[in-house]
Design an enzyme around this catalytic site. Structure first.
Site, PDB file in Angstrom:
ATOM      1  N   CYS A   2      49.289  53.747  51.505  1.00 12.96           N
ATOM      2  CA  CYS A   2      49.771  55.049  51.105  1.00 12.96           C
ATOM      3  C   CYS A   2      50.042  55.077  49.559  1.00 12.96           C
ATOM      4  O   CYS A   2      50.445  54.084  49.057  1.00 12.96           O
ATOM      5  CB  CYS A   2      50.866  55.501  51.759  1.00 12.96           C
ATOM      6  SG  CYS A   2      50.600  55.449  53.789  1.00 12.96           S
ATOM      7  N   ARG A  27      43.056  52.911  45.889  1.00 10.43           N
ATOM      8  CA  ARG A  27      43.918  52.091  46.823  1.00 10.43           C
ATOM      9  C   ARG A  27      43.621  52.364  48.332  1.00 10.43           C
ATOM     10  O   ARG A  27      43.632  51.533  49.429  1.00 10.43           O
ATOM     11  CB  ARG A  27      45.338  52.518  46.831  1.00 10.43           C
ATOM     12  CG  ARG A  27      46.050  51.897  45.490  1.00 10.43           C
ATOM     13  CD  ARG A  27      47.383  52.935  45.548  1.00 10.43           C
ATOM     14  NE  ARG A  27      48.341  52.710  46.575  1.00 10.43           N
ATOM     15  CZ  ARG A  27      49.069  51.691  46.728  1.00 10.43           C
ATOM     16  NH1 ARG A  27      49.181  50.594  45.821  1.00 10.43           N
ATOM     17  NH2 ARG A  27      49.772  51.743  47.737  1.00 10.43           N
ATOM     18  N   TRP A  88      47.472  56.577  54.337  1.00 12.75           N
ATOM     19  CA  TRP A  88      46.443  55.759  54.789  1.00 12.75           C
ATOM     20  C   TRP A  88      46.954  55.357  56.472  1.00 12.75           C
ATOM     21  O   TRP A  88      48.014  54.903  56.364  1.00 12.75           O
ATOM     22  CB  TRP A  88      46.523  54.366  54.041  1.00 12.75           C
ATOM     23  CG  TRP A  88      45.055  53.613  54.465  1.00 12.75           C
ATOM     24  CD1 TRP A  88      43.654  53.771  53.985  1.00 12.75           C
ATOM     25  CD2 TRP A  88      45.243  52.301  54.910  1.00 12.75           C
ATOM     26  NE1 TRP A  88      42.993  52.900  54.552  1.00 12.75           N
ATOM     27  CE2 TRP A  88      43.738  51.831  55.172  1.00 12.75           C
ATOM     28  CE3 TRP A  88      46.165  51.416  55.591  1.00 12.75           C
ATOM     29  CZ2 TRP A  88      43.397  50.838  55.707  1.00 12.75           C
ATOM     30  CZ3 TRP A  88      45.675  50.338  56.129  1.00 12.75           C
ATOM     31  CH2 TRP A  88      44.315  50.126  56.630  1.00 12.75           C
ATOM     32  N   ASN A 114      55.988  55.802  52.513  1.00 11.21           N
ATOM     33  CA  ASN A 114      55.127  54.333  52.410  1.00 11.21           C
ATOM     34  C   ASN A 114      55.888  53.464  53.477  1.00 11.21           C
ATOM     35  O   ASN A 114      56.795  52.971  53.031  1.00 11.21           O
ATOM     36  CB  ASN A 114      54.541  53.800  51.381  1.00 11.21           C
ATOM     37  CG  ASN A 114      53.791  54.967  50.350  1.00 11.21           C
ATOM     38  OD1 ASN A 114      53.441  56.050  50.624  1.00 11.21           O
ATOM     39  ND2 ASN A 114      53.469  54.399  49.175  1.00 11.21           N
ATOM     40  N   GLY A 115      55.206  52.912  54.328  1.00 13.76           N
ATOM     41  CA  GLY A 115      55.515  51.916  55.202  1.00 13.76           C
ATOM     42  C   GLY A 115      55.464  52.142  56.658  1.00 13.76           C
ATOM     43  O   GLY A 115      54.884  53.072  57.162  1.00 13.76           O
ATOM     44  N   GLU A 498      35.514  29.503  56.741  1.00 17.11           N
ATOM     45  CA  GLU A 498      35.845  30.628  56.284  1.00 17.11           C
ATOM     46  C   GLU A 498      35.954  30.084  54.675  1.00 17.11           C
ATOM     47  O   GLU A 498      35.526  30.939  53.847  1.00 17.11           O
ATOM     48  CB  GLU A 498      37.388  31.090  56.597  1.00 17.11           C
ATOM     49  CG  GLU A 498      37.729  32.172  55.729  1.00 17.11           C
ATOM     50  CD  GLU A 498      37.034  33.463  55.798  1.00 17.11           C
ATOM     51  OE1 GLU A 498      35.922  33.617  56.281  1.00 17.11           O
ATOM     52  OE2 GLU A 498      37.450  34.220  54.925  1.00 17.11           O
ATOM     53  N   LYS A 502      33.508  31.747  51.770  1.00 16.50           N
ATOM     54  CA  LYS A 502      34.324  32.495  50.707  1.00 16.50           C
ATOM     55  C   LYS A 502      33.670  32.142  49.259  1.00 16.50           C
ATOM     56  O   LYS A 502      33.149  32.942  48.563  1.00 16.50           O
ATOM     57  CB  LYS A 502      35.652  32.279  50.459  1.00 16.50           C
ATOM     58  CG  LYS A 502      36.914  32.804  51.497  1.00 16.50           C
ATOM     59  CD  LYS A 502      37.112  34.451  51.250  1.00 16.50           C
ATOM     60  CE  LYS A 502      35.985  35.278  51.793  1.00 16.50           C
ATOM     61  NZ  LYS A 502      36.147  35.872  53.048  1.00 16.50           N
ATOM     62  N   GLU A 505      29.973  33.429  49.086  1.00 17.80           N
ATOM     63  CA  GLU A 505      29.770  34.903  48.695  1.00 17.80           C
ATOM     64  C   GLU A 505      30.170  35.239  47.418  1.00 17.80           C
ATOM     65  O   GLU A 505      29.638  36.268  47.074  1.00 17.80           O
ATOM     66  CB  GLU A 505      30.375  35.740  49.951  1.00 17.80           C
ATOM     67  CG  GLU A 505      31.930  35.884  50.035  1.00 17.80           C
ATOM     68  CD  GLU A 505      32.439  36.605  51.013  1.00 17.80           C
ATOM     69  OE1 GLU A 505      31.922  37.716  51.312  1.00 17.80           O
ATOM     70  OE2 GLU A 505      33.477  36.177  51.735  1.00 17.80           O
ATOM     71  N   HIS A 521      26.140  13.469  62.377  1.00 18.21           N
ATOM     72  CA  HIS A 521      25.049  13.912  63.109  1.00 18.21           C
ATOM     73  C   HIS A 521      24.112  14.559  62.240  1.00 18.21           C
ATOM     74  O   HIS A 521      23.144  15.267  62.721  1.00 18.21           O
ATOM     75  CB  HIS A 521      25.486  14.581  64.210  1.00 18.21           C
ATOM     76  CG  HIS A 521      26.321  14.172  65.171  1.00 18.21           C
ATOM     77  ND1 HIS A 521      25.838  13.049  65.899  1.00 18.21           N
ATOM     78  CD2 HIS A 521      27.692  14.262  65.634  1.00 18.21           C
ATOM     79  CE1 HIS A 521      26.864  12.713  67.021  1.00 18.21           C
ATOM     80  NE2 HIS A 521      28.104  13.354  66.522  1.00 18.21           N
ATOM     81  N   LYS A 620      31.192  46.185  51.831  1.00 24.64           N
ATOM     82  CA  LYS A 620      32.556  46.137  52.529  1.00 24.64           C
ATOM     83  C   LYS A 620      32.324  46.313  53.748  1.00 24.64           C
ATOM     84  O   LYS A 620      32.948  45.847  54.730  1.00 24.64           O
ATOM     85  CB  LYS A 620      33.442  47.225  51.593  1.00 24.64           C
ATOM     86  CG  LYS A 620      34.913  47.046  52.268  1.00 24.64           C
ATOM     87  CD  LYS A 620      35.576  45.659  51.608  1.00 24.64           C
ATOM     88  CE  LYS A 620      36.961  45.509  52.476  1.00 24.64           C
ATOM     89  NZ  LYS A 620      37.158  43.704  52.336  1.00 24.64           N
TER      90      LYS A 620
HETATM   91  C1  F6R Z   1      33.404  38.104  54.031  1.00 27.68           C
HETATM   92  C2  F6R Z   1      33.513  39.522  54.653  1.00 27.68           C
HETATM   93  C3  F6R Z   1      32.495  39.705  55.856  1.00 27.68           C
HETATM   94  C4  F6R Z   1      33.055  40.370  56.789  1.00 27.68           C
HETATM   95  C5  F6R Z   1      31.945  40.771  57.885  1.00 27.68           C
HETATM   96  C6  F6R Z   1      32.215  41.521  59.059  1.00 27.68           C
HETATM   97  O1  F6R Z   1      34.324  38.180  53.092  1.00 27.68           O
HETATM   98  O2  F6R Z   1      33.888  40.302  54.261  1.00 27.68           O
HETATM   99  O3  F6R Z   1      31.851  38.511  56.168  1.00 27.68           O
HETATM  100  O4  F6R Z   1      34.086  39.583  57.568  1.00 27.68           O
HETATM  101  O5  F6R Z   1      30.801  41.765  57.117  1.00 27.68           O
HETATM  102  O6  F6R Z   1      33.050  42.610  58.718  1.00 27.68           O
HETATM  103  P1  F6R Z   1      34.108  43.541  59.658  1.00 27.68           P
HETATM  104  O7  F6R Z   1      35.444  42.850  59.786  1.00 27.68           O
HETATM  105  O8  F6R Z   1      34.386  44.821  58.902  1.00 27.68           O
HETATM  106  O9  F6R Z   1      33.317  43.725  60.852  1.00 27.68           O
END
Ligand code: F6R
Length: 625
Positions: A2, A27, A88, A114-115, A498, A502, A505, A521, A620
């Site tokens: 928010c 934001r 938000w 906010n909070g 992970e 990271k 990507e 293996h 995203k």
């Molecule tokens: C990696 C990333 C993607 C998401 C994936 C699933 O940094 O952001 O691998 O994790 O696309 O997305 P959600 O969690 O939105 O279903």
């Protein structure tokens, strides 16, 4: 997250508020509103409100600020004192009634916040018993009512003292800004754990949650600390502690550009969001974990239903899938329920077996990933109860599931998931504990030990972040390598996956994550002088095994970077680089280990000049199959 902007001064404030809210759009938000003090005579235009009657006029709307503007169009609402908010959603869906500002019964007090108020339900119950009527589903709405009650019954109409009482009463977090029709020459604010600043200018003063909201009007700011209250008028700023003692604080000058202010001075949103993780983790615990209690009614299953569960099926994609893998390990170990984990895009095509004694959990930060949504549909068709874990209130996953647990990481702007991931891990821990208790699978001392440890995990994440320069140095020395293998075992394995995800990507360098025991293996054939191996090797029950695996890759001349528990003097004999994780219980190392891995990927990508916030080919929300 928010956003707040508020103004009192000589200028008309409608445009100031709307422009400020637009500056906070980046934001993320789902609704917006403003409240302006309107006088019934022309004195307001001279800047003096003395003696004139005033009322608060509020306009709010779900959706974009442009929709709020359209609603304001042609209604002439303006004045020299006002508050604005972008919401938000955390409690209650995004709609007009839940948008801020919220008012008391009389409409004389308006609040933006906010909070999260953890004890809002009990406050609401008390106030309802006194005759207060509530119009929204939000936690925030209790605030104007509480202030009204204090002003009427305890503080003789003094809003500032009422705010000090309110800060003592509420549990949770909040940047709270209030205006009152009966004290028209002031705005009052209070803060617990959510950012709040005062902006100072010759033409009036501001409250804001973030500098960009008011940066075009002033570069002079005062930061408000926890449990402080503030009164601003058009030409003065007074700060008080919670007992009403005056505090003296000099303003400081900020020379940030708008762009760097949006990122709070960080170079990228990704970096900012990684540093927000202690806050996101704590917010996700808020209201669920308090003292020695774990409240998790959102799961919406009775103890009898939980006892009857035969299996849990978790579905997710990408980073969320790595949270799911951690969930499996935690739930099986603590609650003794078998857990199956599937990737969303695989699940729907494999004719899975499901019945009413299977709990289906879908993890998705965006709540809009098409593969996960399709899996939810499939599971519900087959009669399963679906629990969604998502960061977005009102998202499709939230709407199309039987129950929802929200992570409270705040909006994530960088495309790659960082703070939403650690918030998901926290939810996995809490669900594991909750199920374990409901099934009688964990004794009291273990339960208390884990609760205590969870409570201090955000501080440990902060400690790691404070050490980011060390990760940067390691990244600076290794970024030219072209093959990275991330290894872990048990709780370290999902983090190895992970870490590799990271890195690939955002840097576009080839990286793979493996269960360390799998190296022999096949993948070990890759290791040579051009390979960096990143090993997650905390002090857990597979430590010795992991150490052997790392010695094997070292013997093949790979560069070795190891994440170890502080005080581990062994691993350093083999590793070229060491980073120490604070000590914790073995199940919780994942949430600590992933933070240096995120930072490592970030600094390598920066060395290659990548756009870490918007990596190529990625989005995203992945809304295509
Ligand atoms: C990696 C990333 C993607 C998401 C994936 C699933 O940094 O952001 O691998 O994790 O696309 O997305 P959600 O969690 O939105 O279903």
């Amino acid at each position: 997250m928010c956003g707040i902007v508020a103004y009192i001064g000589n200028r008309q404030c409608r445009k100031i508020l709307l422009d400020g809210l637009k500056r906070l759009e980046y934001r993320g938000y789902d609704s917006a509103g403003i409240g302006i003090l309107v006088h019934d005579n022309a004195m307001q235009t001279s800047g003096s409100n003395n003696g004139s009657k005033a009322a608060i006029s509020i306009v709010k709307e779900a959706g974009k600020i442009s929709e709020l503007e359209a609603k304001l169009d042609g209604n002439g609402l303006d004045g020299t004192t006002g508050i604005g908010h972008t919401r938000w959603a955390t409690h209650g869906v995004p709609n007009q009634a839940n948008s801020h500002p919220h008012t008391d019964c009389s409409g004389e007090i308006a609040v933006v916040h906010n909070g999260i108020i953890e004890n809002y339900a009990e406050i609401k119950e008390d106030l309802s018993a006194k005759g207060h009527i509530f119009l929204s589903e939000t936690d925030t709405e209790v605030l104007p009512h509480l202030l009204e009650d204090y002003m009427k019954n305890e503080t003789g109409g003094d809003l500032l003292i009422a705010m000090q009482k309110l800060l003592r009463k509420i549990r949770g977090s909040g940047a709270i800004v209030v205006m009152s029709a009966s004290s028209q020459d002031e705005l009052i604010a209070g803060r617990i754990a959510s950012p709040l600043i005062v902006g100072i200018s010759k033409e009036g003063n501001f409250f804001a949650s973030d500098m960009p909201a008011v940066l075009e009007h002033t570069h002079n700011f005062i930061v408000i600390n926890d449990f402080e209250t503030v009164r601003i008028t058009k030409d003065s700023v007074e700060i008080y502690d919670i007992d009403g003692n005056t505090l003296h604080r000099e303003p400081f000058k900020v020379n940030w550009s708008m762009e760097s202010a949006e990122k709070s001075g960080y170079e990228d949103f990704m970096l900012k969001e990684m540093f927000e993780q202690p806050y996101g983790i704590r917010e996700t615990m808020r209201g669920r974990l308090s003292g020695s209690e774990l409240n998790f009614d959102e799961i919406n299953l009775s103890d009898t239903q939980i006892k009857k569960l035969k299996k849990i099926q978790i579905i997710a994609c990408g980073t969320s899938y790595h949270a799911a893998l951690t969930g499996k390990l935690i739930i099986e170990k603590w609650a003794k329920i078998p857990v199956e984990v599937d990737i969303g895009s695989e699940y729907r095509y494999r004719d899975p077996i499901i019945d009413e004694n299977v709990l289906f959990i879908a993890i998705t930060q965006s709540g809009e990933t098409i593969d996960t949504l399709a899996a939810i549909k499939e599971a519900r068709l087959k009669g399963a109860k679906v629990l969604a874990i998502t960061n977005i209130v009102g998202s499709t996953a939230a709407r199309e599931s039987d129950s929802v647990v929200y992570t409270h990481a705040g909006p994530e702007i960088g495309v790659c998931a960082t703070k939403t991931f650690t918030a998901q891990l926290m939810v996995m821990y809490l669900i594991g504990l909750y199920l374990a208790r409901a099934r009688g699978a964990m004794d009291n001392s273990m339960f208390s030990k884990i609760l205590n440890e969870l409570d201090i995990i955000p501080n440990k994440v902060q400690k790691i972040l404070n050490n980011a320069p060390k990760i940067k140095r390691i990244a600076d020395e290794t970024y030219r390598y072209t093959c990275f293998l991330f290894l872990g075992r048990i709780f370290g394995f999902p983090m190895a996956l992970e870490g590799a995800l990271k890195l690939k990507e955002i840097s576009y360098i080839h990286a793979e994550g493996y269960a360390a025991g799998e190296m022999k293996h096949g993948p070990i054939a890759l290791t040579d002088t051009k390979t960096v191996v990143v090993g997650v090797i905390p002090r857990d029950h597979v430590y010795e095994k992991m150490l052997s695996n790392l010695q094997e890759v070292k013997a093949r001349h790979a560069r070795l970077f190891a994440l170890v528990t502080e005080g581990d003097s062994n691993t350093g004999k083999y590793a070229d680089y060491i980073f120490e994780l604070p000590n914790t219980i073995e199940e919780l190392y994942g949430i600590l280990a992933v933070v240096p891995l995120q930072l490592y990927a970030y600094y390598i990508a920066k060395n290659h000049g990548r756009n870490v916030d918007q990596p190529r080919n990625l989005a995203k929300s992945v809304t295509v199959e």
